[in-house]
Design a protein around this motif. Sequence first.
Motif, mmCIF file in Angstrom:
data_model
loop_
_atom_site.group_PDB
_atom_site.id
_atom_site.type_symbol
_atom_site.label_atom_id
_atom_site.label_comp_id
_atom_site.label_asym_id
_atom_site.label_seq_id
_atom_site.Cartn_x
_atom_site.Cartn_y
_atom_site.Cartn_z
ATOM 1 N N GLU A 82 -29.108 3.066 34.771
ATOM 2 C CA GLU A 82 -29.721 4.463 36.221
ATOM 3 C C GLU A 82 -29.153 3.976 37.643
ATOM 4 O OE1 GLU A 82 -34.110 5.133 37.749
ATOM 5 O OE2 GLU A 82 -33.659 3.813 35.950
ATOM 6 N N HIS A 112 -32.192 7.322 27.778
ATOM 7 C CA HIS A 112 -33.095 7.341 28.574
ATOM 8 C C HIS A 112 -34.146 8.115 27.666
ATOM 9 C CE1 HIS A 112 -36.091 6.786 31.402
ATOM 10 N NE2 HIS A 112 -35.888 8.499 31.182
ATOM 11 N N ARG A 129 -33.521 11.057 35.708
ATOM 12 C CA ARG A 129 -33.198 9.778 35.073
ATOM 13 C C ARG A 129 -32.736 9.727 33.135
ATOM 14 N NH1 ARG A 129 -37.280 7.562 35.081
ATOM 15 N NH2 ARG A 129 -37.706 6.475 37.295
ATOM 16 N N VAL A 133 -29.157 8.382 32.498
ATOM 17 C CA VAL A 133 -28.228 7.465 31.603
ATOM 18 C C VAL A 133 -27.618 7.835 30.364
ATOM 19 C CG1 VAL A 133 -29.805 5.813 30.270
ATOM 20 C CG2 VAL A 133 -30.169 5.767 32.996
#
Length: 257
Positions: A82, A112, A129, A133
Amino acid sequence: MSAWASVGLPEGWAPAAGSLVGRVVVVTGATGGLGGETAKAVVRAGATVVITGRKVRALEKLYDELVAIGGAEPVIHPLDLESATPNDYAALAEGLEKEFGRLDGVVHAAAHFNELTPIAMHKPDDWLRAMQVNVSAPFALTQACMPLLTKAGDSAVVFVFDDADLVSRAHWGGYGVSKAAVERMAAVLHAENGKGSMRVHALLPAPMRTALRRAAYYGENTLERPLPTASAEAIVYLLSGAGADARGAVLDIRNTH
């Protein structure tokens, strides 16, 4: 998945103890269900595995489990996908070059997923995010490692897909969009590296007992699903020389286990 032909495992295939001897393989998301099982399968096949993840204690626990299997000593490389920067990925590649002088495989097992949610209510930071990821990190890691991968006589980059029909439905949000992006990224990477020593692969796993599935299917008893062992063994096939037959294709094992 129009850009991808679908293939299955060869009839009667089973992982052989020495199929990855001498190879060095990086596994992301090693503290997750699929990543952890993949790391174990890679070690059993004879390779040196480099396990990455953001939870150091969990990596150390997995390290002990891998050592107990025997074989080449594993390597821990903490990496938070991240927040990692290009410099972090470059440092990983430089460390591999210095310690081993080679890299033969990268398995993008990290993912994620927070929860099913409509786009109207999707938290922007969770969307970002998922993109970071699931898409940007695999891009950055693969790019940093490509000089080593292309220098190897035979190497493989393995992406993990999801059921495109399923994750295109309502509420799959950033995760669903990111998995579509992963498919396209892998297709482009294969188009650019269709004949060299670096092979590009994709795996479409069968439903498996993981934290991600538990979060997505909260009405389901996830414990009734099998562990990710079959998917991990299929990844060993893709990493091995035998996997060349599945180059540029998606290995779909949903109906074989």
